[in-house]
Design a protein around this motif. Structure first.
Motif, PDB file in Angstrom:
ATOM      1  N   ALA A  88       0.839  -1.197   0.000  1.00 48.89           N
ATOM      2  CA  ALA A  88       0.000   0.000   0.000  1.00 48.89           C
ATOM      3  C   ALA A  88       0.876   1.249   0.000  1.00 48.89           C
ATOM      4  N   MET A  89       0.281   2.357  -0.446  1.00 48.99           N
ATOM      5  CA  MET A  89       1.016   3.617  -0.523  1.00 48.99           C
ATOM      6  C   MET A  89       1.124   4.279   0.844  1.00 48.99           C
ATOM      7  N   ALA A  90       2.284   4.865   1.090  1.00 53.25           N
ATOM      8  CA  ALA A  90       2.478   5.684   2.285  1.00 53.25           C
ATOM      9  C   ALA A  90       2.238   7.139   1.901  1.00 53.25           C
ATOM     10  N   ARG A  91       1.756   7.926   2.853  1.00 51.84           N
ATOM     11  CA  ARG A  91       1.475   9.339   2.576  1.00 51.84           C
ATOM     12  C   ARG A  91       1.442  10.114   3.878  1.00 51.84           C
ATOM     13  N   THR A  92       1.292  11.424   3.755  1.00 52.30           N
ATOM     14  CA  THR A  92       1.109  12.266   4.932  1.00 52.30           C
ATOM     15  C   THR A  92      -0.378  12.340   5.243  1.00 52.30           C
ATOM     16  N   ALA A  93      -0.763  13.257   6.129  1.00 55.36           N
ATOM     17  CA  ALA A  93      -2.186  13.436   6.448  1.00 55.36           C
ATOM     18  C   ALA A  93      -2.972  13.958   5.254  1.00 55.36           C
ATOM     19  N   ASP A  94      -2.281  14.539   4.285  1.00 55.12           N
ATOM     20  CA  ASP A  94      -2.929  15.026   3.062  1.00 55.12           C
ATOM     21  C   ASP A  94      -3.318  13.837   2.196  1.00 55.12           C
ATOM     22  N   PRO A  95      -4.609  13.633   1.915  1.00 53.30           N
ATOM     23  CA  PRO A  95      -5.031  12.469   1.125  1.00 53.30           C
ATOM     24  C   PRO A  95      -4.511  12.494  -0.306  1.00 53.30           C
ATOM     25  N   ASN A  96      -4.006  13.636  -0.761  1.00 55.17           N
ATOM     26  CA  ASN A  96      -3.480  13.750  -2.124  1.00 55.17           C
ATOM     27  C   ASN A  96      -1.948  13.719  -2.151  1.00 55.17           C
ATOM     28  N   SER A  97      -1.342  13.137  -1.140  1.00 53.88           N
ATOM     29  CA  SER A  97       0.116  13.140  -1.047  1.00 53.88           C
ATOM     30  C   SER A  97       0.751  11.802  -1.419  1.00 53.88           C
ATOM     31  N   ASN A  98      -0.019  10.911  -2.062  1.00 56.88           N
ATOM     32  CA  ASN A  98       0.593   9.675  -2.559  1.00 56.88           C
ATOM     33  C   ASN A  98       1.641  10.032  -3.612  1.00 56.88           C
ATOM     34  N   GLY A  99       2.803   9.358  -3.537  1.00 54.23           N
ATOM     35  CA  GLY A  99       3.868   9.673  -4.489  1.00 54.23           C
ATOM     36  C   GLY A  99       4.722   8.461  -4.785  1.00 54.23           C
ATOM     37  N   GLY A 100       5.899   8.356  -4.144  1.00 54.69           N
ATOM     38  CA  GLY A 100       6.803   7.251  -4.428  1.00 54.69           C
ATOM     39  C   GLY A 100       7.005   6.283  -3.284  1.00 54.69           C
TER      40      GLY A 100
ATOM     41  N   LYS B  49       2.858  -8.564   8.668  1.00 53.20           N
ATOM     42  CA  LYS B  49       1.998  -9.212   9.649  1.00 53.20           C
ATOM     43  C   LYS B  49       0.671  -8.467   9.651  1.00 53.20           C
ATOM     44  N   ASP B  50      -0.445  -9.197   9.699  1.00 50.71           N
ATOM     45  CA  ASP B  50      -1.765  -8.556   9.659  1.00 50.71           C
ATOM     46  C   ASP B  50      -1.788  -7.324  10.557  1.00 50.71           C
ATOM     47  N   SER B  51      -2.263  -6.202  10.007  1.00 46.01           N
ATOM     48  CA  SER B  51      -2.249  -4.939  10.752  1.00 46.01           C
ATOM     49  C   SER B  51      -3.556  -4.192  10.568  1.00 46.01           C
ATOM     50  N   THR B  52      -3.959  -3.489  11.612  1.00 44.30           N
ATOM     51  CA  THR B  52      -5.085  -2.561  11.542  1.00 44.30           C
ATOM     52  C   THR B  52      -4.515  -1.153  11.608  1.00 44.30           C
ATOM     53  N   ILE B  53      -4.802  -0.351  10.572  1.00 43.83           N
ATOM     54  CA  ILE B  53      -4.226   0.991  10.484  1.00 43.83           C
ATOM     55  C   ILE B  53      -5.361   2.014  10.484  1.00 43.83           C
ATOM     56  N   ASP B  54      -5.238   2.995  11.315  1.00 39.92           N
ATOM     57  CA  ASP B  54      -6.262   4.028  11.491  1.00 39.92           C
ATOM     58  C   ASP B  54      -6.762   4.551  10.151  1.00 39.92           C
ATOM     59  N   ALA B  55      -8.058   4.526   9.970  1.00 39.43           N
ATOM     60  CA  ALA B  55      -8.661   4.967   8.710  1.00 39.43           C
ATOM     61  C   ALA B  55      -9.322   6.330   8.830  1.00 39.43           C
ATOM     62  N   SER B  56      -9.046   7.049   9.906  1.00 37.72           N
ATOM     63  CA  SER B  56      -9.742   8.322  10.144  1.00 37.72           C
ATOM     64  C   SER B  56      -9.421   9.379   9.093  1.00 37.72           C
ATOM     65  N   THR B  57      -8.265   9.259   8.430  1.00 42.35           N
ATOM     66  CA  THR B  57      -7.914  10.240   7.402  1.00 42.35           C
ATOM     67  C   THR B  57      -8.134   9.692   5.998  1.00 42.35           C
ATOM     68  N   GLY B  58      -8.832   8.564   5.905  1.00 41.75           N
ATOM     69  CA  GLY B  58      -9.167   8.033   4.584  1.00 41.75           C
ATOM     70  C   GLY B  58      -8.495   6.733   4.225  1.00 41.75           C
ATOM     71  N   GLY B  59      -7.579   6.282   5.049  1.00 44.70           N
ATOM     72  CA  GLY B  59      -6.912   5.015   4.759  1.00 44.70           C
ATOM     73  C   GLY B  59      -5.783   5.167   3.756  1.00 44.70           C
ATOM     74  N   TYR B  60      -5.226   4.021   3.361  1.00 46.38           N
ATOM     75  CA  TYR B  60      -4.060   4.003   2.482  1.00 46.38           C
ATOM     76  C   TYR B  60      -4.329   3.125   1.258  1.00 46.38           C
ATOM     77  N   SER B  61      -3.878   3.581   0.119  1.00 44.73           N
ATOM     78  CA  SER B  61      -4.179   2.910  -1.151  1.00 44.73           C
ATOM     79  C   SER B  61      -3.514   1.543  -1.234  1.00 44.73           C
ATOM     80  N   ILE B  62      -4.325   0.495  -1.259  1.00 45.63           N
ATOM     81  CA  ILE B  62      -3.800  -0.849  -1.501  1.00 45.63           C
ATOM     82  C   ILE B  62      -3.729  -1.050  -3.012  1.00 45.63           C
ATOM     83  N   PHE B  63      -2.533  -1.371  -3.502  1.00 47.05           N
ATOM     84  CA  PHE B  63      -2.399  -1.511  -4.959  1.00 47.05           C
ATOM     85  C   PHE B  63      -1.728  -2.813  -5.374  1.00 47.05           C
ATOM     86  N   GLY B  64      -1.415  -3.698  -4.420  1.00 45.63           N
ATOM     87  CA  GLY B  64      -0.815  -4.960  -4.806  1.00 45.63           C
ATOM     88  C   GLY B  64      -0.555  -5.872  -3.640  1.00 45.63           C
ATOM     89  N   THR B  65       0.039  -7.030  -3.964  1.00 47.06           N
ATOM     90  CA  THR B  65       0.413  -8.015  -2.951  1.00 47.06           C
ATOM     91  C   THR B  65       1.792  -8.584  -3.296  1.00 47.06           C
TER      92      THR B  65
END
Length: 263
Positions: free
Chosen positions: A191-203, A210-226
């Motif tokens: 998944a993509m890492a970013r700042t609190a800005d939802p439009n900050s996906n980049g490189g 390991k299975d993780s639960t990540i806070d989705a309060s700011t919109g979550g993180y883009s899953i794009f592969g496995t």
């Protein structure tokens, strides 16, 4: 023969004996000097041979410093120097996004610890996958380190910043795609890492080991592969824990990234 002649003869014999003794002493002294010079010469030659051998050989694991040996995981080679540079690239355009939309892209990442292969989902995250393909083609990630490891709460290895600081980017950003509604990121997720800005996906992106639960309060993180190959490498890096700051104790860097788009 008179007594005087005998005395003269004895005297001459004595002088000869003394001369012979003197010559022998001189010869012995000369031999000792020659032996000393030869010994010094041989020592110098031996020292020169040792020095040449040392200069011409590669350091072995035993001759490396304990600190270096301790930071390289089994099966890894020393990580390359961090490039320390970002980039100023343009965001993928509509044509580039169309090339991967609805398709699967296989990404092969060669690291200093072995090969990691990803399957990227162009159907659910076409902009993210198009960006990944573009950055791979631009060699954006060459020698880029994985700069962050988390071992508590969430379990991810974060990579993709050539500066190694966690602040670098390709010069553009875009929005969230395919974030999970339940905030769950299973093992093997990319998944993509970013700042609190939802439009900050980049490189920068992260691999979940390991299975993780990540806070989705700011919109979550883009899953794009496995991860389809090499997750054991990530496990090995994670097992080494965190060194100074947030970086993994066992350094891992991308040597190259290639992609192949399939129908």
């Amino acid at each position: 023969m008179t007594k005087e002649q005998e005395r003269a003869r004895a005297k001459r014999r004595y002088v000869r004996q003394q001369d012979n003794a003197a010559q022998q002493r001189v010869q012995r002294q000369r031999n000792r000097q020659i032996a000393a010079v030869v010994a010094v010469f041989l020592a110098l030659v031996a020292g020169l041979i040792w020095l040449v051998n040392m200069m011409g050989s590669e350091p072995t694991a035993a001759s490396r410093t304990p600190e270096l040996a301790a930071t390289v995981a089994d099966g890894c080679i020393a990580a390359p120097a961090v490039p320390g540079t970002g980039a100023t690239l343009d965001k993928p355009d509509a044509a580039q996004i169309a090339k991967v939309t609805g398709k699967t892209v296989t990404a092969t990442i060669e690291t200093n610890c072995g090969r990691i292969v990803l399957s990227l989902d162009g159907a659910k995250a076409p902009t993210t996958v198009a960006s990944f393909v573009q950055l791979a083609q631009q060699n954006y990630w060459k020698n880029a380190p994985c700069h962050r490891l988390t071992t508590s709460g969430i379990f991810v290895l974060q990579c993709g910043d050539p500066t190694g600081t966690g602040n670098g980017g390709p010069g553009y950003g875009y929005g969230i795609e395919n974030a999970p509604t339940d905030a769950m990121y299973p093992r093997g997720t990319v998944a993509m890492a970013r700042t609190a800005d939802p439009n900050s996906n980049g490189g920068q992106f992260f691999i979940v080991y390991k299975d993780s639960t990540i806070d989705a309060s700011t919109g979550g993180y883009s899953i794009f592969g496995t991860v389809t190959q090499g997750l054991d490498i990530v496990d090995k890096i994670a097992a080494g824990g965190v060194g100074n700051g947030v970086a993994p104790t066992f350094p891992i860097s991308f040597l190259s990234v290639t992609t192949e788009t399939k129908g």
